[in-house]
Scaffold this motif. Structure first.
Motif, short mmCIF file in Angstrom:
data_model
loop_
_atom_site.label_atom_id
_atom_site.label_comp_id
_atom_site.label_asym_id
_atom_site.label_seq_id
_atom_site.Cartn_x
_atom_site.Cartn_y
_atom_site.Cartn_z
N THR A 161 42.34 -20.71 19.90
CA THR A 161 43.09 -19.80 20.76
C THR A 161 42.29 -19.47 22.02
O THR A 161 42.84 -19.45 23.14
CB THR A 161 43.43 -18.51 20.00
N ALA A 162 40.99 -19.25 21.85
CA ALA A 162 40.13 -19.00 23.02
C ALA A 162 40.08 -20.23 23.92
O ALA A 162 40.05 -20.10 25.16
CB ALA A 162 38.72 -18.63 22.55
N TRP A 163 40.10 -21.41 23.34
CA TRP A 163 40.12 -22.65 24.13
C TRP A 163 41.36 -22.69 25.01
O TRP A 163 41.28 -22.96 26.22
CB TRP A 163 40.07 -23.84 23.18
N MET A 164 42.51 -22.42 24.44
CA MET A 164 43.74 -22.46 25.22
C MET A 164 43.76 -21.36 26.29
O MET A 164 44.29 -21.56 27.39
CB MET A 164 44.95 -22.32 24.30
N GLN A 165 43.17 -20.21 25.97
CA GLN A 165 43.10 -19.15 26.98
C GLN A 165 42.22 -19.59 28.15
O GLN A 165 42.56 -19.37 29.33
CB GLN A 165 42.52 -17.87 26.35
N ASN A 166 41.08 -20.22 27.85
CA ASN A 166 40.19 -20.68 28.91
C ASN A 166 40.81 -21.82 29.71
O ASN A 166 40.59 -21.94 30.92
CB ASN A 166 38.86 -21.14 28.31
N MET A 167 41.59 -22.66 29.02
CA MET A 167 42.22 -23.78 29.70
C MET A 167 43.14 -23.32 30.83
O MET A 167 43.22 -23.95 31.88
CB MET A 167 43.01 -24.60 28.67
N THR A 168 43.82 -22.20 30.63
CA THR A 168 44.79 -21.74 31.63
C THR A 168 44.12 -21.31 32.93
O THR A 168 44.78 -21.24 33.97
CB THR A 168 45.60 -20.56 31.07
N PRO A 189 48.03 -24.00 40.01
CA PRO A 189 47.31 -22.88 39.37
C PRO A 189 48.27 -21.90 38.70
O PRO A 189 49.45 -21.84 39.03
CB PRO A 189 46.59 -22.23 40.54
N LEU A 190 47.72 -21.16 37.77
CA LEU A 190 48.50 -20.19 37.00
C LEU A 190 48.07 -18.78 37.41
O LEU A 190 46.88 -18.49 37.42
CB LEU A 190 48.25 -20.40 35.50
N PRO A 191 49.02 -17.92 37.76
CA PRO A 191 48.65 -16.55 38.12
C PRO A 191 47.86 -15.88 37.00
O PRO A 191 48.15 -16.07 35.82
CB PRO A 191 50.01 -15.87 38.33
N GLU A 192 46.89 -15.07 37.37
CA GLU A 192 46.00 -14.47 36.38
C GLU A 192 46.77 -13.63 35.36
O GLU A 192 46.41 -13.61 34.18
CB GLU A 192 44.96 -13.61 37.09
N GLY A 193 47.81 -12.97 35.78
CA GLY A 193 48.56 -12.13 34.86
C GLY A 193 49.34 -12.89 33.82
O GLY A 193 49.76 -12.31 32.81
N GLU A 194 49.54 -14.19 34.04
CA GLU A 194 50.30 -14.99 33.08
C GLU A 194 49.42 -15.88 32.18
O GLU A 194 49.93 -16.54 31.29
CB GLU A 194 51.29 -15.89 33.84
N ARG A 195 48.14 -15.87 32.42
CA ARG A 195 47.26 -16.77 31.67
C ARG A 195 47.24 -16.44 30.18
O ARG A 195 47.27 -17.35 29.34
CB ARG A 195 45.84 -16.70 32.25
N ALA A 196 47.16 -15.17 29.85
CA ALA A 196 47.09 -14.80 28.43
C ALA A 196 48.36 -15.21 27.69
O ALA A 196 48.30 -15.67 26.55
CB ALA A 196 46.86 -13.29 28.30
N VAL A 197 49.50 -15.07 28.36
CA VAL A 197 50.78 -15.41 27.73
C VAL A 197 50.87 -16.91 27.48
O VAL A 197 51.23 -17.36 26.38
CB VAL A 197 51.96 -14.93 28.59
N ALA A 242 50.80 -18.95 23.84
CA ALA A 242 51.91 -19.84 23.50
C ALA A 242 51.39 -21.24 23.13
O ALA A 242 51.86 -21.85 22.18
CB ALA A 242 52.90 -19.92 24.65
N LEU A 243 50.43 -21.73 23.90
CA LEU A 243 49.85 -23.04 23.60
C LEU A 243 49.11 -23.04 22.27
O LEU A 243 49.17 -24.00 21.50
CB LEU A 243 48.91 -23.47 24.73
N ALA A 244 48.40 -21.94 21.99
CA ALA A 244 47.67 -21.85 20.71
C ALA A 244 48.64 -21.84 19.54
O ALA A 244 48.32 -22.38 18.46
CB ALA A 244 46.82 -20.58 20.71
N ARG A 245 49.81 -21.26 19.72
CA ARG A 245 50.80 -21.23 18.64
C ARG A 245 51.35 -22.62 18.33
O ARG A 245 51.86 -22.87 17.24
CB ARG A 245 51.97 -20.31 19.02
N VAL A 246 51.24 -23.54 19.28
CA VAL A 246 51.64 -24.92 19.03
C VAL A 246 50.48 -25.72 18.44
O VAL A 246 50.66 -26.49 17.49
CB VAL A 246 52.13 -25.60 20.33
N MET A 247 49.28 -25.51 18.97
CA MET A 247 48.14 -26.34 18.56
C MET A 247 47.61 -25.96 17.19
O MET A 247 47.27 -26.85 16.38
CB MET A 247 47.01 -26.24 19.59
#
Length: 230
Positions: free
Chosen positions: A43-50, A149-157, A161-166
């Motif tokens: 989950t942390a990996w996907m958060q950092n990826m964004t 790029p992804l806005p900072e406010g949307e990165r956590a979301v 979501a990506l972690a829930r798939v992976m």
């Protein structure tokens, strides 16, 4: 089927079907286990990826995992073909195997049940690998669709979501690998019910040790602590 064989089969069925609940309960009572720690790390990996500019590395890492799943699925197919060939080999196969001193199989029906159990374990693992492959493809599609790029406010979301798939994909991959342990335990039935029972309990013990006390588990525990401090 006599009493010792029936008892050994019941022990195996309980271990095979209830290993996951046992692991979950064990983790709650005795502390964290490897699977739980890896869920947090991924989950942390996907958060950092964004937050990264360019995500080629993340795609390559997922692609490597996908290749590993494909390799194990192909290996499973070969093992299923070999075990099925012996299962449907008829009287000649039974006569050749039962002639071995170390093999304990009292009848052709018992021999076929023993081989069928091995095939069932491998088939269950194959289905887990196939499902892992499909889910990893979903994850790659979601990764490619993530805005850059992804806005900072949307990165956590997006990261969550990506972690829930992976995470479910790699959970299925782990379940497929675990199928090899139970397939080996099932194969031990050919050496008698007591060997069958002993190898089954040994496989469960080995899996639990690797989840909680192995050097890899200890290192992952420590790494999760580092991730959660940030």
């Amino acid at each position: 089927m006599d009493g010792p064989n029936a008892a050994a089969l019941v022990v195996f069925a309980l271990a095979w079907l209830f290993y996951e609940p046992l692991l979950t309960a064990f983790g709650k009572r005795r502390g964290r286990v490897l699977n739980t720690d890896l869920t947090i790390i991924r989950t942390a990996w996907m958060q950092n990826m964004t937050s990264r500019q360019g995500r080629l590395l993340d795609g390559q890492l997922l692609g490597q995992t996908l290749n590993s799943c494909s390799f194990f699925a192909s290996s499973n197919l070969l093992l299923i073909a070999a075990a099925s060939g012996a299962l449907f080999g008829g009287q000649s196969t039974f006569a050749a195997v039962s002639a071995l001193e170390v093999v304990q199989t009292s009848s052709r029906m018992l021999f076929e049940v023993q081989l069928a159990l091995v095939v069932a374990c491998l088939a269950r693992g194959l289905l887990d690998f196939i499902w892992a492959i499909r889910q990893l493809n979903y994850c790659l599609a979601a990764l490619g669709a993530t805005p850059d790029p992804l806005p900072e406010g949307e990165r956590a979301v997006f990261g969550a979501a990506l972690a829930r798939v992976m995470n479910p994909a790699l959970h299925s991959f782990s379940a497929g690998v675990r199928g090899y342990y139970f397939a080996l335990a099932a194969a031990a039935w050919l050496f008698g019910p007591w060997a069958f029972m002993a190898v089954t309990l040994g496989a469960v013990g080995l899996l639990l040790w690797r989840q909680r006390w192995s050097p890899a588990a200890s290192a992952i525990h420590d790494f999760r602590d580092l991730v959660e401090r940030r």
